[in-house]
Design a protein around this motif. Structure first.
Motif, PDB file in Angstrom:
ATOM      1  N   LEU A   1       0.850  -1.180   0.000  1.00 19.10           N
ATOM      2  CA  LEU A   1       0.000   0.000   0.000  1.00 19.10           C
ATOM      3  C   LEU A   1       0.890   1.236   0.000  1.00 19.10           C
ATOM      4  CD1 LEU A   1      -2.744   1.466   0.355  1.00 19.10           C
ATOM      5  CD2 LEU A   1      -2.435   1.183   2.831  1.00 19.10           C
ATOM      6  N   VAL A   2       0.641   2.144  -0.934  1.00 23.58           N
ATOM      7  CA  VAL A   2       1.312   3.440  -0.960  1.00 23.58           C
ATOM      8  C   VAL A   2       0.224   4.467  -0.649  1.00 23.58           C
ATOM      9  CG1 VAL A   2       2.694   5.086  -2.283  1.00 23.58           C
ATOM     10  CG2 VAL A   2       2.970   2.609  -2.682  1.00 23.58           C
ATOM     11  N   ALA A   3       0.172   4.903   0.595  1.00 22.78           N
ATOM     12  CA  ALA A   3      -0.848   5.826   1.080  1.00 22.78           C
ATOM     13  C   ALA A   3      -0.208   7.193   1.269  1.00 22.78           C
ATOM     14  CB  ALA A   3      -1.427   5.309   2.393  1.00 22.78           C
ATOM     15  N   TYR A   4      -0.854   8.240   0.769  1.00 23.31           N
ATOM     16  CA  TYR A   4      -0.193   9.542   0.808  1.00 23.31           C
ATOM     17  C   TYR A   4      -1.191  10.686   0.948  1.00 23.31           C
ATOM     18  CZ  TYR A   4      -1.760   9.981  -4.015  1.00 23.31           C
ATOM     19  OH  TYR A   4      -2.542  10.059  -5.131  1.00 23.31           O
ATOM     20  N   GLY A   5      -0.631  11.823   1.318  1.00 26.82           N
ATOM     21  CA  GLY A   5      -1.360  13.078   1.331  1.00 26.82           C
ATOM     22  C   GLY A   5      -0.596  14.056   0.467  1.00 26.82           C
ATOM     23  N   SER A   6      -1.301  14.831  -0.328  1.00 24.54           N
ATOM     24  CA  SER A   6      -0.647  15.778  -1.223  1.00 24.54           C
ATOM     25  C   SER A   6      -1.517  17.015  -1.343  1.00 24.54           C
ATOM     26  CB  SER A   6      -0.444  15.135  -2.601  1.00 24.54           C
ATOM     27  OG  SER A   6       0.366  15.940  -3.423  1.00 24.54           O
ATOM     28  N   SER A   7      -0.907  18.164  -1.182  1.00 27.30           N
ATOM     29  CA  SER A   7      -1.662  19.413  -1.265  1.00 27.30           C
ATOM     30  C   SER A   7      -1.533  20.079  -2.628  1.00 27.30           C
ATOM     31  CB  SER A   7      -1.205  20.379  -0.173  1.00 27.30           C
ATOM     32  OG  SER A   7      -1.447  19.827   1.093  1.00 27.30           O
ATOM     33  N   GLU A   8      -0.324  20.068  -3.174  1.00 24.72           N
ATOM     34  CA  GLU A   8      -0.106  20.709  -4.467  1.00 24.72           C
ATOM     35  C   GLU A   8       0.319  19.735  -5.557  1.00 24.72           C
ATOM     36  OE1 GLU A   8       1.647  23.463  -2.244  1.00 24.72           O
ATOM     37  OE2 GLU A   8      -0.322  24.386  -2.219  1.00 24.72           O
ATOM     38  N   GLY A   9       0.406  18.451  -5.220  1.00 24.84           N
ATOM     39  CA  GLY A   9       0.656  17.462  -6.258  1.00 24.84           C
ATOM     40  C   GLY A   9       2.032  16.825  -6.287  1.00 24.84           C
ATOM     41  N   GLN A  10       3.022  17.417  -5.636  1.00 26.51           N
ATOM     42  CA  GLN A  10       4.361  16.827  -5.715  1.00 26.51           C
ATOM     43  C   GLN A  10       4.445  15.520  -4.933  1.00 26.51           C
ATOM     44  OE1 GLN A  10       6.361  17.848  -7.898  1.00 26.51           O
ATOM     45  NE2 GLN A  10       8.194  16.664  -7.459  1.00 26.51           N
ATOM     46  N   THR A  11       3.786  15.440  -3.791  1.00 27.66           N
ATOM     47  CA  THR A  11       3.799  14.191  -3.037  1.00 27.66           C
ATOM     48  C   THR A  11       3.044  13.113  -3.809  1.00 27.66           C
ATOM     49  OG1 THR A  11       3.939  15.450  -0.986  1.00 27.66           O
ATOM     50  CG2 THR A  11       3.358  13.120  -0.789  1.00 27.66           C
ATOM     51  N   ALA A  12       2.005  13.487  -4.531  1.00 23.36           N
ATOM     52  CA  ALA A  12       1.303  12.528  -5.388  1.00 23.36           C
ATOM     53  C   ALA A  12       2.251  12.010  -6.465  1.00 23.36           C
ATOM     54  CB  ALA A  12       0.073  13.168  -6.017  1.00 23.36           C
ATOM     55  N   ALA A  13       3.052  12.902  -7.054  1.00 21.39           N
ATOM     56  CA  ALA A  13       4.027  12.483  -8.070  1.00 21.39           C
ATOM     57  C   ALA A  13       5.066  11.536  -7.472  1.00 21.39           C
ATOM     58  CB  ALA A  13       4.701  13.702  -8.694  1.00 21.39           C
ATOM     59  N   VAL A  14       5.507  11.830  -6.248  1.00 23.95           N
ATOM     60  CA  VAL A  14       6.467  10.959  -5.562  1.00 23.95           C
ATOM     61  C   VAL A  14       5.822   9.600  -5.298  1.00 23.95           C
ATOM     62  CG1 VAL A  14       7.769  10.622  -3.413  1.00 23.95           C
ATOM     63  CG2 VAL A  14       7.819  12.846  -4.567  1.00 23.95           C
ATOM     64  N   ALA A  15       4.586   9.597  -4.818  1.00 20.11           N
ATOM     65  CA  ALA A  15       3.882   8.338  -4.541  1.00 20.11           C
ATOM     66  C   ALA A  15       3.711   7.516  -5.813  1.00 20.11           C
ATOM     67  CB  ALA A  15       2.525   8.624  -3.898  1.00 20.11           C
ATOM     68  N   GLU A  16       3.360   8.177  -6.909  1.00 22.19           N
ATOM     69  CA  GLU A  16       3.208   7.473  -8.184  1.00 22.19           C
ATOM     70  C   GLU A  16       4.517   6.842  -8.620  1.00 22.19           C
ATOM     71  OE1 GLU A  16       1.485  10.324 -10.874  1.00 22.19           O
ATOM     72  OE2 GLU A  16      -0.355  10.439  -9.673  1.00 22.19           O
ATOM     73  N   ARG A  17       5.612   7.568  -8.452  1.00 21.04           N
ATOM     74  CA  ARG A  17       6.926   7.023  -8.822  1.00 21.04           C
ATOM     75  C   ARG A  17       7.276   5.839  -7.921  1.00 21.04           C
ATOM     76  NH1 ARG A  17       9.575   5.009 -12.204  1.00 21.04           N
ATOM     77  NH2 ARG A  17      11.829   5.192 -12.157  1.00 21.04           N
ATOM     78  N   ILE A  18       6.988   5.946  -6.645  1.00 16.84           N
ATOM     79  CA  ILE A  18       7.223   4.837  -5.726  1.00 16.84           C
ATOM     80  C   ILE A  18       6.428   3.617  -6.187  1.00 16.84           C
ATOM     81  CG2 ILE A  18       6.748   4.004  -3.376  1.00 16.84           C
ATOM     82  CD1 ILE A  18       7.547   6.857  -2.406  1.00 16.84           C
ATOM     83  N   GLY A  19       5.179   3.814  -6.546  1.00 14.50           N
ATOM     84  CA  GLY A  19       4.343   2.721  -7.041  1.00 14.50           C
ATOM     85  C   GLY A  19       4.926   2.078  -8.293  1.00 14.50           C
ATOM     86  N   GLU A  20       5.403   2.900  -9.226  1.00 14.45           N
ATOM     87  CA  GLU A  20       6.010   2.383 -10.459  1.00 14.45           C
ATOM     88  C   GLU A  20       7.247   1.539 -10.154  1.00 14.45           C
ATOM     89  OE1 GLU A  20       6.850   5.913 -12.706  1.00 14.45           O
ATOM     90  OE2 GLU A  20       4.729   6.312 -13.119  1.00 14.45           O
ATOM     91  N   ILE A  21       8.082   2.038  -9.262  1.00 12.69           N
ATOM     92  CA  ILE A  21       9.309   1.310  -8.918  1.00 12.69           C
ATOM     93  C   ILE A  21       8.973  -0.001  -8.222  1.00 12.69           C
ATOM     94  CG2 ILE A  21      11.443   1.377  -7.564  1.00 12.69           C
ATOM     95  CD1 ILE A  21      11.248   4.512  -7.995  1.00 12.69           C
ATOM     96  N   LEU A  22       8.015   0.040  -7.299  1.00 12.03           N
ATOM     97  CA  LEU A  22       7.596  -1.193  -6.629  1.00 12.03           C
ATOM     98  C   LEU A  22       7.120  -2.221  -7.651  1.00 12.03           C
ATOM     99  CD1 LEU A  22       5.743   0.309  -3.542  1.00 12.03           C
ATOM    100  CD2 LEU A  22       7.837  -1.082  -3.476  1.00 12.03           C
ATOM    101  N   GLU A  23       6.366  -1.775  -8.654  1.00 16.80           N
ATOM    102  CA  GLU A  23       5.880  -2.676  -9.705  1.00 16.80           C
ATOM    103  C   GLU A  23       7.053  -3.295 -10.468  1.00 16.80           C
ATOM    104  OE1 GLU A  23       2.611  -3.495 -10.642  1.00 16.80           O
ATOM    105  OE2 GLU A  23       1.648  -2.281  -9.090  1.00 16.80           O
ATOM    106  N   THR A  24       8.073  -2.489 -10.802  1.00 17.14           N
ATOM    107  CA  THR A  24       9.233  -3.039 -11.525  1.00 17.14           C
ATOM    108  C   THR A  24      10.017  -4.014 -10.649  1.00 17.14           C
ATOM    109  OG1 THR A  24      10.776  -1.249 -10.935  1.00 17.14           O
ATOM    110  CG2 THR A  24       9.478  -0.964 -12.963  1.00 17.14           C
ATOM    111  N   GLU A  25       9.868  -3.884  -9.345  1.00 13.54           N
ATOM    112  CA  GLU A  25      10.546  -4.788  -8.412  1.00 13.54           C
ATOM    113  C   GLU A  25       9.696  -6.024  -8.104  1.00 13.54           C
ATOM    114  OE1 GLU A  25      13.792  -4.420  -7.143  1.00 13.54           O
ATOM    115  OE2 GLU A  25      13.819  -2.888  -8.722  1.00 13.54           O
ATOM    116  N   GLY A  26       8.567  -6.175  -8.791  1.00 16.26           N
ATOM    117  CA  GLY A  26       7.746  -7.367  -8.638  1.00 16.26           C
ATOM    118  C   GLY A  26       6.667  -7.291  -7.578  1.00 16.26           C
ATOM    119  N   CYS A  27       6.392  -6.086  -7.099  1.00 13.06           N
ATOM    120  CA  CYS A  27       5.336  -5.906  -6.093  1.00 13.06           C
ATOM    121  C   CYS A  27       4.048  -5.459  -6.775  1.00 13.06           C
ATOM    122  CB  CYS A  27       5.737  -4.851  -5.064  1.00 13.06           C
ATOM    123  SG  CYS A  27       7.192  -5.260  -4.094  1.00 13.06           S
TER     124      CYS A  27
END
Length: 183
Positions: free
Chosen positions: A7-33
């Motif tokens: 689970l990648v759970a996040y809070g974002s006010s202006e969108g940068q944390t959402a972008a970070v969370a999305e990148r984390i999700g992408e990397i986790l997927e490439t790592e087989g998660c």
């Protein structure tokens, strides 16, 4: 063997944390998660971190604190979070500072969040955010120009400035994927 669920759970006010969370999700997927992203301001009901093998929580700093709804999520689920592999990512402009004292403030805010929530994640990352002048209203744009942009000289409000160290985000996430997969 079933895929490791994170689970990648996040809070974002202006969108940068959402972008970070999305990148984390992408990397986790490439790592087989199997990564599930949830913006905690509007979480699905019910949201049960216990069904995941690991949890990454992200929050941004505004006016000296992280989003209350992220803090509330962590407090509500701290027992579960403290029993499985977890990580916390704090996104702030202070982390982008050239001044060691200001960068220290970012670390203090991260530590303060963990102390307030009584959460002990396996990993933490303080990462720089962005100045997204194009997305701010007039008042916020002028305030951020004065507070955020002045220090770095990034005061041209006709453009945006991104300070996130994406290599650090990727490295941190790969390390977390190894931790959660080895559990």
């Amino acid at each position: 063997m079933p895929m490791t669920r994170v689970l990648v759970a996040y809070g974002s006010s202006e969108g940068q944390t959402a972008a970070v969370a999305e990148r984390i999700g992408e990397i986790l997927e490439t790592e087989g998660c199997d990564a599930t992203l949830v913006h905690l301001q509007h979480p699905p009901s019910p949201l049960e971190p216990a069904v995941y093998d690991g949890v990454v929580v992200g929050a941004s700093v505004h006016a000296g604190s992280h989003q209350r709804y992220v803090e509330s999520f962590v407090r509500s689920h701290r027992e579960t979070l403290n029993r499985r592999p977890t990580a916390f990512v704090s996104v702030s402009l202070s982390a982008a500072s050239d001044d060691a004292e200001r960068r220290g403030t970012a670390d203090e805010l991260l530590d303060g969040f963990l102390e307030k929530t009584d959460w002990d994640p396996d990993g933490t990352l303080s990462v720089a955010g962005a100045l997204k002048y194009s997305e701010y209203g007039l008042f916020t744009r002028l305030l951020m120009r004065r507070l955020g942009g002045k220090e770095r000289g990034d005061t041209d409000t006709s453009r945006d400035y991104e300070y996130t160290d994406w290599e650090a985000v990727e490295s941190f996430t790969r390390e977390f994927a190894t931790l959660v997969d080895g559990d």
